[in-house]
Motif scaffolding. Sequence first.
Motif, mmCIF file in Angstrom:
data_model
loop_
_atom_site.group_PDB
_atom_site.id
_atom_site.type_symbol
_atom_site.label_atom_id
_atom_site.label_comp_id
_atom_site.label_asym_id
_atom_site.label_seq_id
_atom_site.Cartn_x
_atom_site.Cartn_y
_atom_site.Cartn_z
ATOM 1 N N ALA A 1 6.177 -2.284 -38.428
ATOM 2 C CA ALA A 1 6.642 -3.675 -38.280
ATOM 3 C C ALA A 1 7.157 -3.890 -36.862
ATOM 4 C CB ALA A 1 7.720 -3.975 -39.314
ATOM 5 N N ASN A 2 7.906 -2.916 -36.382
ATOM 6 C CA ASN A 2 8.431 -2.938 -35.027
ATOM 7 C C ASN A 2 7.280 -3.034 -34.017
ATOM 8 O OD1 ASN A 2 11.010 -2.901 -34.118
ATOM 9 N ND2 ASN A 2 11.038 -0.710 -33.644
ATOM 10 N N THR A 3 6.262 -2.201 -34.265
ATOM 11 C CA THR A 3 5.098 -2.164 -33.381
ATOM 12 C C THR A 3 4.450 -3.539 -33.295
ATOM 13 O OG1 THR A 3 4.712 0.159 -33.873
ATOM 14 C CG2 THR A 3 2.823 -1.101 -33.083
ATOM 15 N N LYS A 4 4.315 -4.182 -34.440
ATOM 16 C CA LYS A 4 3.641 -5.481 -34.482
ATOM 17 C C LYS A 4 4.450 -6.537 -33.703
ATOM 18 C CE LYS A 4 1.744 -8.698 -37.890
ATOM 19 N NZ LYS A 4 0.363 -8.754 -37.389
ATOM 20 N N VAL A 5 5.736 -6.543 -33.924
ATOM 21 C CA VAL A 5 6.570 -7.547 -33.240
ATOM 22 C C VAL A 5 6.580 -7.284 -31.732
ATOM 23 C CG1 VAL A 5 8.923 -8.397 -32.961
ATOM 24 C CG2 VAL A 5 8.034 -7.905 -35.250
ATOM 25 N N MET A 6 6.720 -6.028 -31.365
ATOM 26 C CA MET A 6 6.768 -5.706 -29.941
ATOM 27 C C MET A 6 5.404 -5.943 -29.287
ATOM 28 S SD MET A 6 9.291 -2.429 -30.155
ATOM 29 C CE MET A 6 10.384 -2.345 -28.768
ATOM 30 N N ALA A 7 4.337 -5.685 -30.034
ATOM 31 C CA ALA A 7 3.001 -5.934 -29.489
ATOM 32 C C ALA A 7 2.812 -7.428 -29.223
ATOM 33 C CB ALA A 7 1.937 -5.436 -30.462
ATOM 34 N N ARG A 8 3.334 -8.250 -30.110
ATOM 35 C CA ARG A 8 3.183 -9.695 -29.915
ATOM 36 C C ARG A 8 3.926 -10.140 -28.652
ATOM 37 N NH1 ARG A 8 3.591 -13.574 -34.980
ATOM 38 N NH2 ARG A 8 1.618 -12.487 -35.279
ATOM 39 N N LEU A 9 5.131 -9.604 -28.469
ATOM 40 C CA LEU A 9 5.883 -9.938 -27.253
ATOM 41 C C LEU A 9 5.154 -9.423 -26.005
ATOM 42 C CD1 LEU A 9 9.464 -9.049 -28.511
ATOM 43 C CD2 LEU A 9 8.602 -11.355 -28.001
ATOM 44 N N LEU A 10 4.677 -8.194 -26.103
ATOM 45 C CA LEU A 10 3.969 -7.604 -24.972
ATOM 46 C C LEU A 10 2.728 -8.424 -24.637
ATOM 47 C CD1 LEU A 10 3.419 -5.281 -22.928
ATOM 48 C CD2 LEU A 10 2.200 -4.094 -24.772
ATOM 49 N N ALA A 11 1.984 -8.814 -25.664
ATOM 50 C CA ALA A 11 0.762 -9.582 -25.434
ATOM 51 C C ALA A 11 1.087 -10.858 -24.665
ATOM 52 C CB ALA A 11 0.101 -9.912 -26.768
ATOM 53 N N MET A 12 2.178 -11.491 -25.038
ATOM 54 C CA MET A 12 2.546 -12.712 -24.331
ATOM 55 C C MET A 12 3.011 -12.381 -22.912
ATOM 56 S SD MET A 12 1.971 -15.635 -24.807
ATOM 57 C CE MET A 12 1.518 -15.753 -26.530
ATOM 58 N N GLY A 13 3.698 -11.256 -22.760
ATOM 59 C CA GLY A 13 4.091 -10.820 -21.424
ATOM 60 C C GLY A 13 2.880 -10.595 -20.528
ATOM 61 N N LEU A 14 1.817 -10.075 -21.111
ATOM 62 C CA LEU A 14 0.585 -9.868 -20.342
ATOM 63 C C LEU A 14 -0.106 -11.195 -20.074
ATOM 64 C CD1 LEU A 14 -0.804 -6.776 -22.341
ATOM 65 C CD2 LEU A 14 0.159 -6.710 -20.032
ATOM 66 N N ALA A 15 -0.128 -12.041 -21.090
ATOM 67 C CA ALA A 15 -0.785 -13.342 -20.926
ATOM 68 C C ALA A 15 -0.068 -14.183 -19.876
ATOM 69 C CB ALA A 15 -0.830 -14.082 -22.258
ATOM 70 N N CYS A 16 1.235 -14.032 -19.804
ATOM 71 C CA CYS A 16 2.023 -14.774 -18.816
ATOM 72 C C CYS A 16 2.105 -14.008 -17.489
ATOM 73 C CB CYS A 16 3.429 -15.044 -19.351
ATOM 74 S SG CYS A 16 3.454 -16.040 -20.849
ATOM 75 N N ASP A 17 1.359 -12.919 -17.388
ATOM 76 C CA ASP A 17 1.236 -12.120 -16.170
ATOM 77 C C ASP A 17 2.583 -11.631 -15.638
ATOM 78 O OD1 ASP A 17 -0.621 -10.840 -14.612
ATOM 79 O OD2 ASP A 17 -0.639 -12.373 -13.040
#
Lengths: 451, 422, 555
Positions: free
Chosen positions: A281-297
Amino acid sequence: MKFRLNRRSLLRGMVGSATVSMGIPLLDIFLNENGTAYADGSRVPVRFGTYFWGLGLTDTPAGGTRWVPEKIGSGYEVTPELKAIAGLKDKISVFSGFRAIPDTKPNLVHWSGHASILSGTAPSTTSRFEAASFDTRIADAIGTSTRFKSVNIDASVSRRPISYSTRSGSTFSSPDVTPLELYNRLFGEGYQDPNSDNWQPNPEIMLRQSVLSAVTDQRQALMKSIGKDDREKLDQYFSSVRDMENQLAVQLQRPEPREACILPRAPEELPKAASVDVVNANTKVMARLLAMGLACDQTRVFNFVHTGGTSETYIAGERKIYHQITHDEPTDTLLGYQPQSSKLAGLVMEGLGAFLEELDGVKEGDGTLLDNCLVMAFSDTGYAKIHSIDNIPILFAGGAGGRHKTGQHIHEEGSSVTRVSLTAMQLAGAPVGEFGTGSMRTSNPITEVIA
Amino acid sequence: MIKSIRPITNFVLLPAILLLTPVSVLASWTRSYVIEWNELAHYYGADTGVVEPGTDCPQGTNPEFNWVEVLINAGYTREEAQWLRNPANPTRSPVHGQNQMAFRGKDRANVYINPESYPDTGLIGVSGNIGEGINLDGNEDTGFVSPTGEAGIDNTFYKTLGCWKTYRGPERLSSGALQFNDGMRNGSWTMVIVVSGEGVDPMNDDNVMVGFYMSPDDMVKGGDGNVVEDYTFRIEPHKKYEGLFPARTENGIIVSTEPVTAMLRDPGYTRDLELQEAQIKLEMKPDGSLRGYVGGYRPWRPVYDGWVNARGPVIEALTWVELPSVYYALKKTADYPAAAAQSDRTHISYALRVEALPAFVVSPDASEVVKKVVSYKDQAPQLTEPSRGLFSRIQIVDGIVIDSRLEHRAGPDAIILPSSNP
Amino acid sequence: MKLSRKTVPLCALVLTLLFAATEFNPISAESRDQLEKTDQLTIAVRRLTESQYRHTIRDVFSPEVEINARFEPEQREGGLLAIGSAMLSLTSSGFEQYFALASSISDQVLGDELRESVMPCIPVAAIDHDCVRQFVSRFGELLFRRPLSAAELDARVATAETGASQAQDFYAGLKLALTSLLVAPEFLFRVETAELSTASAHEYRLNAYSMATRLSFLFWDTTPDKILLDAAASGALYAESGLQSQIARLSESPQMAEGIEAFFVDMMQIDGFENMVKDPAIYPKFNQLVSDSAREQMLLTINDLLITNGGDYRDIFTSNKTFINRALAAVYRVPYTSQEEWAAYEFPEDSERAGLITQIGPMSLWAHPGTSSPTRRGIKIHEIFMCEPTPDPPADVDFSLVQDSTKGTTRGRLLDHMENAGCSSCHGRSDPAGLALEHFDGLGQFRTLENGVFIDVSATLYDGSKFTGAQGLGEFLHDDPRIPSCLVRNVFSYGVAQLPRYEDRDYLQEQTELFANNGYRISTLFEEIASTAEFYHVRIPEGIKANSEVIATTP
């Protein structure tokens, strides 16, 4: 008149089962090369990340494998422990048979494997690598224009934070260990919304421009009185320079409003436990944040730890941790493997599946964020029961902006893991031609997965 | 598949090398090998599986314990025992968890170093009559019958421990063997074997010597991940690890002509594989490899201490034994010296199964191919005292991990439950 | 094996591929007028090879500069990478790699550790105009292999000063200037120019710096040093005595070993070891270490025989003096009696080895992943050592019979080639040499049996010459006249990075005779070729345009 180029002679390097890295030396071919590009000429950046999970996957000396596909090459079948990534299979390459080679050094259990993969050198003691982890080289190459050169995350809820990213070999980066910490890093103080007006250019970029301008200033002098073929070669050279200038120019402009970039809400606290459901669950939430961090460069390089080398994760309600089960569970006679260990391996891989789905859920350009990423997922051991560092499972997920020929199963029995690491560096765009030391020294990437 | 035919005379001297070799020690023939696998000579009597019943262990291996009950029997409250065994709690913590398992003896004594402070809860041994190894005492009426029908095979170590899960399994597949051989093949240590004879026919020669030596050179794995033949290994003179066996050959089988004392490198936690009255039985196979047994009487207490020092709680939890039972079992079955009373017997009959590949073995300075089996102990440097109780970089004391940085530690007086922990 | 009816034997046509077509001479009287208005013609643009790049950085700056980079792939044409280098440019991703490498080199060269030994001056402030100029002009000349023009110099000085003023750090700016030199086309490519000869107003001669560059890359595989550049600047190279004294200096230097080695690596195609694959079930001894070692063994052998001992080139086919390491000893099945990483070794007579080509390197490289290949070995021997390339096989061959390697010997399987007229014209040339080497399997291990059948290693060439086994082949090659003439041809092509012209045939014949008279000594051959006018001959490339037109067509 020049003698004719013989197209077949170029392909002659392909005989045998090996594909030989040929490049594309024919002018008419590379003149058409564009890469993945926006209409204005700027490239969608390639992102790179490592994803680590502990305790390998099940492949027993008795012959029972739960993860190595039978089919080599593209269109490999989904094996039981890879079920969690079945939906993204075509974006993932699987590497089997690769091993860490410690030469005269001991096999430091739950350490030598990933230390070799990351640093290219077998470690002499636990807690240290002999050299920098290779993600730092990639960060040096592709991470300099973003706010963070790299971001390190540990989802394992372990007693101590776990990170395997190091420049010195002895000091490891401090990871964010909760979704909130990660959120604050990426979107807290200092966050520049690429969609807002408040934006400052990076002075470093202007200096690089001045390096190139001194080169292009001389173009006319060089193009004076020159033969046709030579002019074509120099045209190609200058067109490559211009590609780079365009990239730099784009970085000096206020970033394109990034549609995919939407400031996420601060996450809620999750229960603190190392059981596999919580870690996933932690992985999923952190992955979502990370994905947005990457998308926002905000960053282009990351290191993600799902569970540590000596994984202490467990199935909630059961009385043994995963690590113990890998060692004490006997091999089931009928099945040919350890059923409980394999079940846990499958659960652990669900973390990876969830992680990659989050990256694949963000649209970017014509594809998804994952298509522009290279995620190298790997573990510390092959067959954990005996701490084997042979056949350590490694996966490449994402298209690396079109550079990664995805969806293949590469099997090389006994080949050094550093070949996979070198391939990752090259796919991610790090200018590295050689990696590793001793028997793990290689300048031989796995060309099959390089487009 | 192409399988090239290997000439039997593997190690024909090359003229160039002969010229360089001093006319010193020369046997009339020599063969040399590197040990690519060695494991306990534990006969496996089931069709398949590890824990399943077989002729060796009709009830299967010793079953797994319910450690909560074990702790309760040792005097802990159920609440304490459950907390200690809950995986949600950090099990390797020196404060709680597994370290506390040491303290289940009388008055919470450490059972690893005081096994007799704890009752013998029993260890099931082998009840089958087939066993592997060597007839050490020359008596065909004692011991096992070999799989090929040879009577009098002495291997009480197997009889006592052969139904212990970690040391049972098909050849090359028991987890105990896999763990140590994997390490050896990856470079942790190397042993070579040199066989030299004075006769004309290596297959039938009454005057043979077999030497086991350490080598500083690693085995090399080939493209298929297996150890490769024909590499060259230097002898590393070693004060302890060396074994020299007078022998003869009969149809290619090397057998001892007199027992010796030998010390080999143990593929196990003990490191020292000391053997009294040691003998060998090794076959020079047509494919060039060497396979067979090294047997003898092994001191059992250092073997027990090996498991303790490999972290008692880890061995117990992972391999499904109570170490005090292992202690009692060895003590009760030790069979050497035969003349001594049972309680004074310090050694137990034992056999190691050895598989070796053809290799070149050269002198310590690599200047010449070894042409005769002699002792190299005189050339060995003094041994440095091994740092005992170190497992990787962790300090082990009395069978448990000690972390001196921590305030609360496991022990006879430790407070177990966090609620009562100030 | 089946062949299509349309297939025609092509081997007779092969030799024509080895010479460039008649020289292109596009210059009409009218365009000559225009040409004369320009100072110089660019007559060749060749990308630096990886080894040239590495040697240059080491020699210009320091051996301590670490170069860890991925170089763009090279291409072999006419048998040589040196010729292929004239066809290559840089892709965008390749340029990014070179850019990153340049930054890394600048950081190292001007970092704390090396700066002191490299800097010609000590800066007095963040902006120190004179010191920047000194640095850029000194290293610019070494990297561009000629002095920088005023514009080239000024551009870098401006780059350095922009950077220095922004960071308030002299070296931060200088690093940018150095990076700019290292990514410039004038560095990454060998740009050769010609100019109107002073002797004849209608002839072009090679520019003196381009002469110096040809010499330096031939003899040392690196950029010209300051002495050589000065000889170019003074015009000394145009004088026979000046040229001879530079040739003598270059060939007396120990650095010449690198030049000769680079040549043989190119000519003998000592590449592809990194990507060599062997079936582990058939060749379990093969691994990366064996592959790397096999390559190194070839280099050590060449170095010892032809450079250190200045031996007869033809002895590479017969001399069994070589070097082995532990891994190779295992494959050769001999003990390794040394504590060093490598040890001198001589193959005994009964090993049946004969010279370099019977070592593990060529035997495994010129083979298939699971079998030997007499055809491939024969093709390579003819192509590399005799300058006789073999055309590609027809597209519609049925290989199924040839591929079944579990029965009989390869020799037997290849008889098919010989019996089919379409095949035999080429296989009759290529296979015999390879068949003589069949006592070495696909990894170069000695054998006498294949699938239980004794292997016959006698061979008859299409011209009727007969020999037996590797040693017979070695003796045959040693005395074959094509061997020295092919080498001469290759040294010349390598040095000028072009195929020889038909007009060069007599010249090459003379050089071959000279080579024989000089005892087939390689270093002497290099000196002789570098002393001839042909080595500096200017070929005007196709499509050359006058100045104004170029400007007009450039976007």
